[in-house]
Design an enzyme around this catalytic site. Sequence first.
Site, PDB file in Angstrom:
ATOM      1  N   ASP A 189      -3.779 123.681 -74.783  1.00 22.80           N
ATOM      2  CA  ASP A 189      -3.144 124.811 -75.495  1.00 22.80           C
ATOM      3  C   ASP A 189      -4.169 125.532 -76.337  1.00 22.80           C
ATOM      4  OD1 ASP A 189      -1.335 126.498 -76.671  1.00 22.80           O
ATOM      5  OD2 ASP A 189      -0.439 125.007 -77.969  1.00 22.80           O
TER       6      ASP A 189
ATOM      7  N   HIS B 124      -0.576 120.190 -79.051  1.00 24.04           N
ATOM      8  CA  HIS B 124      -0.360 119.858 -80.469  1.00 24.04           C
ATOM      9  C   HIS B 124      -0.423 118.355 -80.744  1.00 24.04           C
ATOM     10  CE1 HIS B 124       1.997 123.888 -81.232  1.00 24.04           C
ATOM     11  NE2 HIS B 124       0.988 124.038 -80.389  1.00 24.04           N
TER      12      HIS B 124
ATOM     13  N   GLU C 227      -1.897 132.698 -83.160  1.00 26.78           N
ATOM     14  CA  GLU C 227      -0.664 132.567 -82.381  1.00 26.78           C
ATOM     15  C   GLU C 227       0.158 131.390 -82.880  1.00 26.78           C
ATOM     16  OE1 GLU C 227       2.113 131.192 -79.296  1.00 26.78           O
ATOM     17  OE2 GLU C 227       0.418 130.086 -80.144  1.00 26.78           O
TER      18      GLU C 227
ATOM     19  N   ASP D 150      -6.702 130.307 -81.271  1.00 30.19           N
ATOM     20  CA  ASP D 150      -6.519 129.337 -82.348  1.00 30.19           C
ATOM     21  C   ASP D 150      -5.839 128.067 -81.836  1.00 30.19           C
ATOM     22  OD1 ASP D 150      -4.182 130.988 -82.029  1.00 30.19           O
ATOM     23  OD2 ASP D 150      -3.377 130.188 -83.890  1.00 30.19           O
TER      24      ASP D 150
HETATM   25 ZN   LIG Z   1      -0.234 127.904 -77.208  1.00 29.90          ZN
END
Ligand SMILES: [Zn+2]
Length: 387
Positions: free
Chosen positions: A106, A359, A138, A76
Amino acid sequence: MPDTTTFNDLLRHLVGFDTTSHKSNLGLIHFVRDYLNQYGVPSTLIENGNKDKANLFASIGPDTLTGGVVLSGHTDVVPVVDQIWSSDPFTLTRLGDKLFGRGTCDMKGFIALVLAAVPEMATAPLKYPIHIALTHDEETTFEGVANLLPELVAMRLSPQAVIIGEPTEMRLVNAHKGQGHLETVVRGVEGHASLPDRGVNAIGYATRLIAGLAEIGESAKQRTSAVPGLDPAFTTVNVGRIEGGAQFNIIPGRCRFEWEYRSIPDATSRSIVDEFDEFSTMLAKEMAARNEKAGILTRALLEVPAMTPQPDSPAERLVTQLYDCGDPIGIAFGTEAPCYQQAEMPVVVFGPGSIEQAHQPDEFVRIEQLQRCTEFLRNLIQHLTHT
Ligand SMILES: [Zn+2]
């Protein structure tokens, strides 16, 4: 060495699946299952309760559950809403030595590297197995790893190392903080503002609780961790959201706030939650003495334990033997590692890319980082072939 065309193709596909945590990851999981099938590698899918997401577990090499490694990644990604991107976040875009796209860093980059190495893994005469573990959620609830681990424990999986390929810039990470996200609801008793003693002011008690949390946070600064890399090296507390009350001339009957802590790996000191609970219980008694309907309720929305350093664990030894990654350090962000620790599997966090790009809008991973990880995976395959 994994073929670059294969790798690019794989990463392009993985990034193309919008696996933002609240969406299904089944498209990606089925893609990986079909890809592994081409190399004679069967997958086990572990579905969530709603059956709209799944973990994937696959094993390559000898049919033994002892030794070998687990290469683990979450499928995810965090949302792109409210972020301004220079290119489509779900289209892999190369610019210079950087690959852009949501999840490149990520952590779909790591997953694509592992998958690109599968043809080599599948043909190498491995003496110990390589397992691939892909999880969901996660970034939110840790539901994926929570569903996966009982399965691994039930099959008596006992690997030499679990390697979680989160972005650490290929530094060996053996510790990180724990994290808790909590909600506290203060239930007061409404009344006319001119008669404060007839009601119980929920906002008033909430501010006392929040002031108490600030004090707990101040005293936590005195207890610093010796683990290098934790910044700051003490447990922190933050109240991030508050709501309550109707208007200025009504005693508020309800106030709710959300807060979090990030705790250093330290089994000896009292937890922030225990300290808060003690203070909260005292205040709740005072409130109940004024009106039995008043009270305080706190519940954890998410709690993830800290990753505790286990110096010289088999996982640490394996990675340092195969790759020049320096001395182990701690990191500021949470991972699935403590869940593996609870299942008594040696684990490290070690992967390509920098958390600074995770992110973020225009998330990217440097090709140089991917090459380093490729080198590590090559060493790993050789090691598991020749030990
Ligand atoms: Zn991560």
